[in-house]
Design a protein around this motif. Structure first.
Motif, short mmCIF file in Angstrom:
data_model
loop_
_atom_site.label_atom_id
_atom_site.label_comp_id
_atom_site.label_asym_id
_atom_site.label_seq_id
_atom_site.Cartn_x
_atom_site.Cartn_y
_atom_site.Cartn_z
N THR A 80 -63.49 8.77 21.08
CA THR A 80 -63.92 10.16 21.01
C THR A 80 -62.94 11.04 20.23
O THR A 80 -63.36 12.01 19.61
CB THR A 80 -64.09 10.77 22.42
OG1 THR A 80 -62.87 10.55 23.15
CG2 THR A 80 -65.24 10.15 23.14
N HIS A 81 -61.66 10.70 20.24
CA HIS A 81 -60.69 11.59 19.59
C HIS A 81 -60.28 11.13 18.20
O HIS A 81 -59.67 11.89 17.46
CB HIS A 81 -59.44 11.74 20.46
CG HIS A 81 -59.71 12.49 21.72
ND1 HIS A 81 -60.16 13.78 21.73
CD2 HIS A 81 -59.62 12.12 23.03
CE1 HIS A 81 -60.33 14.18 22.97
NE2 HIS A 81 -60.02 13.19 23.78
N GLY B 105 -60.92 7.14 24.76
CA GLY B 105 -60.20 8.27 24.16
C GLY B 105 -60.05 8.08 22.67
O GLY B 105 -60.22 9.01 21.89
N ASN C 224 -52.60 11.94 28.19
CA ASN C 224 -52.96 10.54 28.45
C ASN C 224 -52.05 9.92 29.50
O ASN C 224 -52.42 8.95 30.14
CB ASN C 224 -52.87 9.71 27.17
CG ASN C 224 -54.00 10.05 26.21
OD1 ASN C 224 -55.08 10.42 26.65
ND2 ASN C 224 -53.72 9.95 24.93
N LYS D 298 -55.87 3.68 9.09
CA LYS D 298 -55.50 3.04 10.34
C LYS D 298 -54.42 3.81 11.11
O LYS D 298 -54.26 3.63 12.30
CB LYS D 298 -55.07 1.59 10.11
CG LYS D 298 -53.80 1.42 9.30
CD LYS D 298 -53.54 -0.07 9.10
CE LYS D 298 -52.15 -0.40 8.63
NZ LYS D 298 -51.58 0.42 7.55
N GLU D 299 -53.71 4.72 10.42
CA GLU D 299 -52.61 5.41 11.09
C GLU D 299 -53.04 6.24 12.30
O GLU D 299 -52.36 6.19 13.33
CB GLU D 299 -51.83 6.29 10.11
CG GLU D 299 -50.94 5.51 9.16
CD GLU D 299 -51.70 5.08 7.92
OE1 GLU D 299 -52.94 5.26 7.90
OE2 GLU D 299 -51.09 4.56 6.98
N PRO D 300 -54.13 7.03 12.21
CA PRO D 300 -54.50 7.79 13.42
C PRO D 300 -54.75 6.88 14.62
O PRO D 300 -54.45 7.25 15.75
CB PRO D 300 -55.79 8.50 13.00
CG PRO D 300 -55.69 8.62 11.52
CD PRO D 300 -54.98 7.37 11.07
N GLU E 131 -53.16 4.06 15.15
CA GLU E 131 -51.85 3.63 15.64
C GLU E 131 -51.16 4.75 16.40
O GLU E 131 -50.53 4.51 17.44
CB GLU E 131 -51.00 3.16 14.45
CG GLU E 131 -51.62 1.95 13.79
CD GLU E 131 -50.88 1.48 12.54
OE1 GLU E 131 -51.10 0.34 12.14
OE2 GLU E 131 -50.09 2.26 11.98
N ALA E 132 -51.31 5.98 15.89
CA ALA E 132 -50.72 7.12 16.58
C ALA E 132 -51.32 7.24 17.97
O ALA E 132 -50.61 7.47 18.96
CB ALA E 132 -50.94 8.40 15.78
N ALA E 133 -52.65 7.05 18.06
CA ALA E 133 -53.32 7.17 19.36
C ALA E 133 -52.88 6.05 20.30
O ALA E 133 -52.75 6.25 21.51
CB ALA E 133 -54.83 7.13 19.17
N GLN E 134 -52.64 4.87 19.73
CA GLN E 134 -52.15 3.75 20.54
C GLN E 134 -50.80 4.10 21.16
O GLN E 134 -50.56 3.85 22.34
CB GLN E 134 -51.95 2.55 19.62
CG GLN E 134 -52.84 1.38 19.87
CD GLN E 134 -52.51 0.29 18.87
OE1 GLN E 134 -52.62 0.48 17.66
NE2 GLN E 134 -52.08 -0.84 19.36
N ILE E 135 -49.92 4.67 20.33
CA ILE E 135 -48.60 5.05 20.81
C ILE E 135 -48.72 6.18 21.82
O ILE E 135 -47.97 6.25 22.79
CB ILE E 135 -47.69 5.43 19.62
CG1 ILE E 135 -47.40 4.19 18.79
CG2 ILE E 135 -46.39 6.07 20.10
CD1 ILE E 135 -46.68 4.47 17.49
N ASP E 136 -49.72 7.07 21.61
CA ASP E 136 -49.94 8.18 22.53
C ASP E 136 -50.67 7.74 23.80
O ASP E 136 -51.13 8.58 24.58
CB ASP E 136 -50.75 9.29 21.84
CG ASP E 136 -49.84 10.31 21.18
OD1 ASP E 136 -48.64 10.33 21.51
OD2 ASP E 136 -50.32 11.10 20.35
N ALA E 137 -50.82 6.43 23.99
CA ALA E 137 -51.40 5.88 25.22
C ALA E 137 -52.85 6.30 25.45
O ALA E 137 -53.28 6.47 26.58
CB ALA E 137 -50.54 6.23 26.43
N ALA E 138 -53.60 6.48 24.35
CA ALA E 138 -55.00 6.84 24.53
C ALA E 138 -55.79 5.62 24.99
O ALA E 138 -55.51 4.50 24.59
CB ALA E 138 -55.57 7.36 23.21
N TYR F 147 -54.49 14.33 14.82
CA TYR F 147 -55.90 14.31 15.24
C TYR F 147 -56.57 15.55 14.64
O TYR F 147 -56.30 16.67 15.04
CB TYR F 147 -56.00 14.29 16.76
CG TYR F 147 -55.12 13.21 17.37
CD1 TYR F 147 -55.36 11.87 17.09
CD2 TYR F 147 -54.04 13.54 18.16
CE1 TYR F 147 -54.54 10.87 17.61
CE2 TYR F 147 -53.23 12.55 18.69
CZ TYR F 147 -53.48 11.23 18.41
OH TYR F 147 -52.66 10.26 18.91
#
Lengths: 365, 305
Positions: free
Chosen positions: B214-215, B211, A102, B196-198, B200-207, A87
């Protein structure tokens, strides 16, 4: 930590069959490497485990749970991407903490986990920086940290070192290896680089066109490739392939091509005793093509004209003409008196002779 | 020429052949720019220092008097400048928000997406004068379709275009309606080009969805948003057509913005000197605002690189 079981997993896009009947049993704490050329389905397989791609048919099980219909966040996995996928506007600390925040973990616990990962990966001085102030290797370390803090059941790596330059890649490979000793988590690692596969994997899965070609330990795959594709993909410089005819002369079998003939050692020739002539491909790794007179007890000597020489300092690699093939020989002493057009004596290490059926390309054992 | 070609060839020329060719290529554009931009600006600057009205053929030199008058004119300070900035800020903000929302909507694949996309982009293809005329009629206090619709759903009857704030709100909404598609196309293109990777990373990070927005989305879009806002803000400062057609700056100059003010001084009151000075004053203010915005944009770009 958990085992991962893939059972008859397929992935289709319309009529395109990307992954075909992949079945794998990945042991708890095992480090499994999926390797193959681009488009072989290795990344798709990994992404199906992650939940980023749907599964067309088959089941994927992590621990005791079938995860087919679970979203990525509920699969208890962590993933490292080729281009880091950090990020950009967050500090390193916040990048590491994001997944925990999260999941409503308390800030105290987050701090403790981040510090642990920081210590393992040596990220201490970088915690306050933002990703664009870091080098590629440092960014990938942060991405690793993002996985470690969560204590997931499985680590997934999608070509994590491919964006780094050669030197940094070698360095990160060693770091990954060290990391494994401190953080024992079941891991699936996708790469197209056979060196990474050989050095990192407990077991290696070689894939091609969506199918598994061979599963085994790195040495197993190197020494006993199941087919010509695996033999050519693993090992550098690549294995030499020479189409030969097996001819019986008296009590002995010979492998013959134009301007090339060797007598096969009896124990290797036994497989040809059933049929006396068969079109096969002879495979031999460059380091098993040896320069000099054939030692007593071996019968695999031949001589051939040199077409190229490559001086590498520690060794010399030469290419000789054998039939239609330019046969590479490595591990030759750098001072050896060899020049292009010389006719040099060579012999093949009998332990390194591989035979492949010329039509099916399967290994003949 | 013909007598000494050899010596001419040996004399070092001021410009090489390549440079002369380049000059030739930019000459037409430079000529147009010079005659329709530079010369009028110079004439305008000259006018702003003179008493240049159609009844005074002398064009008396008055120095900075017009500038002083403009900057001390209570209408300019208390109505025109605030109006201009309110219009600029609210129009840019609202069209950015709507544009972003529409871009998100149009990013998904759904039945009829192309049709909706085309309809959404329509306002951009219509001349602002026509848009403003349509709006004026829609809010006409007797026949206006929107006036009547609003009355039906219980909104109290207002003289939409005869009171300051209702008419100013209509000006803002018209501007938002015109410019939202512009934000939509640019942000849609930017959204479609994001890695698309960020995500997917956020998906895995349970955002959560918010979230992820915004992130991941906003930080990735920041450079595009910054440039859009800069361009639109400078442009919004000069808004003329909508205001002129909708209210003409009325009632009683209460919705006048900077360019209407300059236009009225110059071409309604026929005081060309004063009008030119007003335009000059606006240019100075805009330069300051533009430089400030530019610095902010530069910072935004740096952070996200």
């Amino acid at each position: 930590m958990a085992e991962v079981i893939l059972k008859d997993v397929c992935k289709t896009y319309g009529s395109l069959h990307v992954v075909k009947d992949v079945s794998l049993h990945i042991q708890d704490r095992e480090f499994l490497v999926l390797v193959g050329p681009s488009g072989c389905g290795k990344s798709t397989t990994l992404r199906m485990v992650a939940g980023l791609e749907g599964i067309s048919t088959g089941t994927i099980q992590i621990g005791s749970t079938v995860v087919n219909d679970l979203p990525p966040k509920d699969r208890d996995i962590a993933m490292v991407f080729q281009n880091y996928a950090l990020y950009q506007h967050m500090t390193v600390y916040d990048n590491l903490a994001f997944g925990l925040r999260n999941r409503k973990v308390s800030e105290d616990k987050i701090k403790q986990e981040v510090m642990r990962a920081t210590e393992i990966l040596g990220l201490g001085p970088l915690l306050g920086r933002k990703p664009q102030q870091l080098s590629g290797g440092q960014q990938q370390r942060v991405a690793l940290g993002r996985c470690i803090v969560r204590h997931p059941q499985v680590f997934l790596f999608d070509e994590p070192l491919s964006n780094l330059d050669a030197k940094l890649r070698a360095q990160m490979r060693v770091e990954l290896k060290r990391l494994r000793e401190r953080v024992e988590t079941t891991s699936i690692y996708v790469t197209h680089d056979q060196v990474e596969a050989m050095t990192l994997g407990d077991r290696v899965v070689v894939m091609k066109d969506g199918c598994i070609q061979q599963v085994g330990t790195p040495l197993d795959i190197y020494n006993r490739p199941k087919n010509r594709f695996v033999a050519s993909f693993i090992g550098a410089p690549a294995m030499n392939f020479l189409p030969v005819d097996i001819v019986q002369k008296g009590d002995f079998f010979h492998a013959e091509a134009q301007d090339f003939s060797i007598r096969l050692p009896p124990q290797r020739a036994a497989i040809f005793a059933r049929t006396n002539r068969r079109p096969v491909t002879l495979g031999v790794r460059p380091e098993q093509v040896c320069f000099g007179p054939c030692p007593a007890g071996h019968e695999t000597a031949f001589s051939a004209p040199v077409e190229v020489t490559e001086q590498l300092g520690a060794e010399m690699v030469i290419g000789v003409r054998a039939g239609d093939t330019l046969m590479m020989a490595s591990r030759i002493a750098p001072e050896a008196p060899i020049a292009v057009h010389d006719h040099v004596p060579l012999w093949l290490d009998p332990r390194g002779l591989h035979f492949f059926d010329r039509e099916s390309e399967e290994a003949i054992n | 020429m013909s007598m000494a070609p050899v010596s001419a060839a040996h004399r070092p020329r001021l410009l090489g052949e390549k440079e002369r060719f380049m000059l030739l290529l930019i000459a037409p554009a430079a000529l147009v720019l010079l005659s329709f931009e530079v010369v009028p600006i110079l004439i305008g600057m000259n006018a702003s220092f003179r008493d240049w009205s159609l009844v005074n053929p002398q064009k008396t030199w008055v120095g900075l008097r017009h500038y002083v008058e403009v900057f001390t004119d209570p209408v300019f300070l208390k109505i025109v400048l605030p109006n201009t900035f309110i219009l600029m800020v609210s129009s840019v903000t609202l069209s950015l928000v709507f544009g972003l929302a529409l871009a998100h909507l149009l990013k998904r694949q759904f039945f009829g997406r192309i049709l909706i996309q085309t309809v959404v982009l329509l306002p951009l293809t219509i001349a602002p004068v026509i848009t403003a005329t349509m709006m004026r009629w829609s809010f006409n206090d007797q026949f206006g379709i929107l006036t009547n619709l609003l009355a039906v759903i219980g909104v109290p009857q207002v003289g939409w275009l005869s009171e300051r704030w209702p008419s100013f709100i209509i000006i803002i909404l018209t501007d938002v309606w015109i410019w939202t598609p512009w934000f939509t196309i640019i942000l849609l293109a930017a959204l479609q080009g994001l890695p698309k990777e960020p995500y997917e990373a956020a998906q895995i990070d349970a955002a959560s969805k918010w979230g992820i927005f915004t992130h991941v989305t906003l930080p990735l879009l920041r450079p595009v948003i910054a440039v859009c806002v800069l361009i639109r803000a400078i442009d919004a400062f000069r808004t003329f057509d909508q205001v002129w057609v909708l209210t003409g700056g009325g009632p009683a100059r209460s919705t006048e913005v900077f360019s209407v003010y300059a236009y009225v001084e110059a071409f309604v009151n026929l005081d060309l000197g004063r009008g030119a000075a007003a335009a000059g004053a606006g240019a100075i203010i805009m330069l300051a605002v533009g430089l400030g915005l530019y610095a902010i944009v530069n910072r935004a770009m740096e952070v996200s690189r």
